[in-house]
Write a protein that holds these residues in place. Sequence first.
Motif, short mmCIF file in Angstrom:
data_model
loop_
_atom_site.label_atom_id
_atom_site.label_comp_id
_atom_site.label_asym_id
_atom_site.label_seq_id
_atom_site.Cartn_x
_atom_site.Cartn_y
_atom_site.Cartn_z
N UNK A 135 -3.04 1.86 -12.06
CA UNK A 135 -2.72 1.40 -10.70
C UNK A 135 -2.95 2.50 -9.67
N UNK A 136 -2.52 3.74 -9.99
CA UNK A 136 -2.66 4.82 -9.00
C UNK A 136 -4.02 5.48 -9.07
N UNK A 137 -4.83 5.15 -10.10
CA UNK A 137 -6.21 5.60 -10.12
C UNK A 137 -6.44 7.02 -10.62
N UNK A 138 -5.59 7.52 -11.55
CA UNK A 138 -5.83 8.86 -12.08
C UNK A 138 -6.95 8.78 -13.13
N UNK A 139 -7.60 9.92 -13.34
CA UNK A 139 -8.74 9.94 -14.26
C UNK A 139 -8.33 10.25 -15.70
N UNK A 140 -7.22 10.99 -15.87
CA UNK A 140 -6.86 11.43 -17.23
C UNK A 140 -5.36 11.61 -17.35
N UNK A 141 -4.78 11.20 -18.49
CA UNK A 141 -3.35 11.37 -18.76
C UNK A 141 -3.18 11.88 -20.19
N UNK A 142 -1.97 12.40 -20.50
CA UNK A 142 -1.65 12.92 -21.83
C UNK A 142 -0.41 12.23 -22.37
N UNK B 265 3.88 0.78 -19.97
CA UNK B 265 4.22 0.97 -18.55
C UNK B 265 3.48 2.18 -17.98
N UNK B 266 3.40 3.25 -18.76
CA UNK B 266 2.78 4.49 -18.30
C UNK B 266 1.29 4.28 -18.01
N UNK B 267 0.57 3.63 -18.93
CA UNK B 267 -0.87 3.39 -18.74
C UNK B 267 -1.10 2.43 -17.57
N UNK B 268 -0.22 1.40 -17.43
CA UNK B 268 -0.36 0.48 -16.29
C UNK B 268 -0.25 1.23 -14.97
N UNK C 252 0.83 -1.20 0.00
CA UNK C 252 0.00 0.00 0.00
C UNK C 252 0.86 1.26 0.00
N UNK C 253 1.95 1.24 0.78
CA UNK C 253 2.85 2.38 0.82
C UNK C 253 3.54 2.59 -0.52
N UNK C 254 3.92 1.48 -1.18
CA UNK C 254 4.56 1.59 -2.50
C UNK C 254 3.60 2.22 -3.51
N UNK C 255 2.33 1.76 -3.46
CA UNK C 255 1.33 2.33 -4.38
C UNK C 255 1.15 3.81 -4.09
N UNK C 256 1.10 4.15 -2.81
CA UNK C 256 0.93 5.56 -2.44
C UNK C 256 2.12 6.39 -2.92
#
Length: 827
Positions: A775-782, A768-771, A738-742
């Motif tokens: 994993x971290x649960x963001x809503x949007x990336x570029x 790797x970027x999309x994975x 959990x700490x690693x994910x955080x």
Amino acid sequence: MIYPNNFEEKIGFDKIRQLISDKCLSLLGKDKVHEMDFSIHYEEVKTRLGCTEEMVRILQLEDEFPANYFFDVRIPLKRIRVEGTFLDEPELFDLRRSLETIRDIARFFKNEKEGEARYPYLTEMTANVMLFPQILISIDKILDKFGRVKDNASPELARIRREIIHTSSSISRSLQSIMRAAQAEGIVEKDQAPTMRDGRLMIPVAPAYKRKIKGIVHDESASGKTVFIEPAEVVEANNRIRELEGEERREVIRILVRMADEIRPFAEDILGSYDYLGEIDFTRAKASFSIEINGILPTFENKRQIDWQRAIHPLLYLSHKKQNKSVVPLDIELDEKNRILLISGPNAGGKSVCLKTVGLLQYMLQSGLLIPVYESSRTGIFHDIFIDIGDEQSIENDLSTYSSHLTNMKHFVRRCNENSILLIDEFGGGTEPQIGGAIAEALLDRFNRNMSYGVITTHYQNLKHFAEDHEGIINGAMLYDRHLMQPLFKLSIGNPGSSFAVEIARKIGLPEDVIADASEKVGSDYIDMDKYLQDIVRDKRYWESKRQTIRQKEKKLEELSERYEEDLNKIAAQRKELMAKAKADAERILAEANAMVENTIRKIKEAQAEKESTRLARKEMEEFKAKLAEQEAANDDMIARKIKKIQEREERKKQGKPQKPVEGQKKVFRPEIIETGDAVRLKGQTTIGEVLEVSGKNALVAFGMLKSTVQLERLEKMSKNQIKKETPKSTFVSQQTADDIYERKMNFKQEIDVRGMRGDEALQAVVYFIDDAILVGVAQVRILHGTGTGALRQIIRDYLKTVHGVKKFRDEHVQFGGAGITVVELE
């Protein structure tokens, strides 16, 4: 007002005009390019820019915009004003297809108008365009899909063409019969076939056998080895074909004249619609050019100002692009306080390019073209642009370079005002320095008092001093690397620049004694001042670099602070969720308590209120209440401790401290002692829980989401090795995980740049970027992949289609990268 007459040639706008013209699809658009002019009216310029910017978005985002048939039929339309004239089949077919394009474009924007008007300027342009559906229907009745008059365009034409087909078939059968007979007799080769010559079918025969076939010799081959004979049997039929073809042509003309009579009343209106089609073609060409030079629509205001960041000369950009070279962008600001920029610096350092960039981009902007600057730039509007640049020596008019320069200055002084911008290169040059500098200083003073704006380049020291001492004028310098002895082509505003004359002379190998003599003649004051200027420029570059570094760190700190605040908000939300769950548990427990009370009352009634039974029931009730109070306190304590742990972990991250203290001695595992935080399980069971609290001989243990008070003697303490061996990996997420994910979430950047990578490299990086993003649960990336050939963009998007966690993806907005950036929304 633009001065002089060859202004466009001087700044390079004539080449811009040609590049845009080459992108037009028709003469309609090319004529509009020729008519493109500089406007001083704010609303007109704003509308032009708005149309171009909207067309850029259409080209980048819309796949269904009609752009197939931009034909110019204006001359034939003007010709049919005379009765009895007509449009021939190709002209009529072009008219039909271009009218269809006008209709489809209008329909495209009409749909926009009925819904959300994403393109208001172009929609407004389309509002008054006339369409001609009846003419399209009439043309479709007489022309087929290939642009040829249909057989059924009239009964007479249908009859004529049937007879032509019948007669042609008869001729073909006769010739085939004659050919077979001639081949049987050896007169004609076996592989020969009837040949068409001058529109008549004939038989090719060797000259020696030409008298063997009765008929007319019409022609012979270039080599003379073959003659072409029209057999007597088909001469009459061929003549009939000629007659029928003449009748067919006359009937087709009659049909076309009738069609012209129907079109003639609308000819002028159609020409008006063609003007609109030309405007669309012109706007599309401007938009295509804007995309090529990365032009955008910056903030455009109705006042005199130039506040440009990262401005680029478009022609220089296109030239360097072919050579895989980059262009140094220009940052420049002119406002009411500092209206005139006086640029100094070494020769070949970029002063003239800077001046031409300002002139060209401002002229482009007020001609309705998007310009290559940064999004945060602010632009304005000027009524006059005056330029004095280059060698104006004229043999015909007996004018020297300096005389021509003074002629221009006379015009500038008389006409310049607060709405003017002056672009002057090598101000005061071309004559004796002392008087030239004095005249230039007097002119500069007049320009300043007239409140004009301007960009002026010079080498004169007196002008640099004048700029320092007078409000409204500011010095600027083109930077130069003293160590590498080469220009940096970068403008720095605030201090004058050095000409680096001594350094350049020394670099090219001028004898040292000559340099020493020159330095002595000019005096130590001048040499020292030039050295001080160089030191100022050097120091300014150093501090500018430092400031840029600080800005980057501040930006990163702001991002971290925003993430930290966002995470605290999530903690608060988690706390609220935990409290809501605790409240629900309390309500459930209260319901159980009510049931216990009712049960107690029932027992008392059944025992007829015997003293001992009542005492026992009350004892059970008191024990249950104590247990409830104990469990409620434990829940509150657990929530408080969890929130405290999260906050402590956040504080450690913020201060850069390790999340767990490093112990100097390894903790000894003692199975007989159970303490808070130990992993335990019920004896004989497999489920592992965590000790939340030890109270006397009892312990409060959390088995997942379930908490229970258990006697210590019923618990078995578990070591880490036992947990690893006996607990399946998928049953829980460890604190470390959990700490690693955080940690990943805190350091995750929502943008990746894969420009310049090979396809396989870029794809691996994106995977790797999309994975990580999922994993971290963001809503949007570029994803920055650039435009190029589009191959890299296609590879990435083909992969995104296969990822279940990807909700959708699209092009970035044109002002923030357009098709060169893919925005990915995640589930």
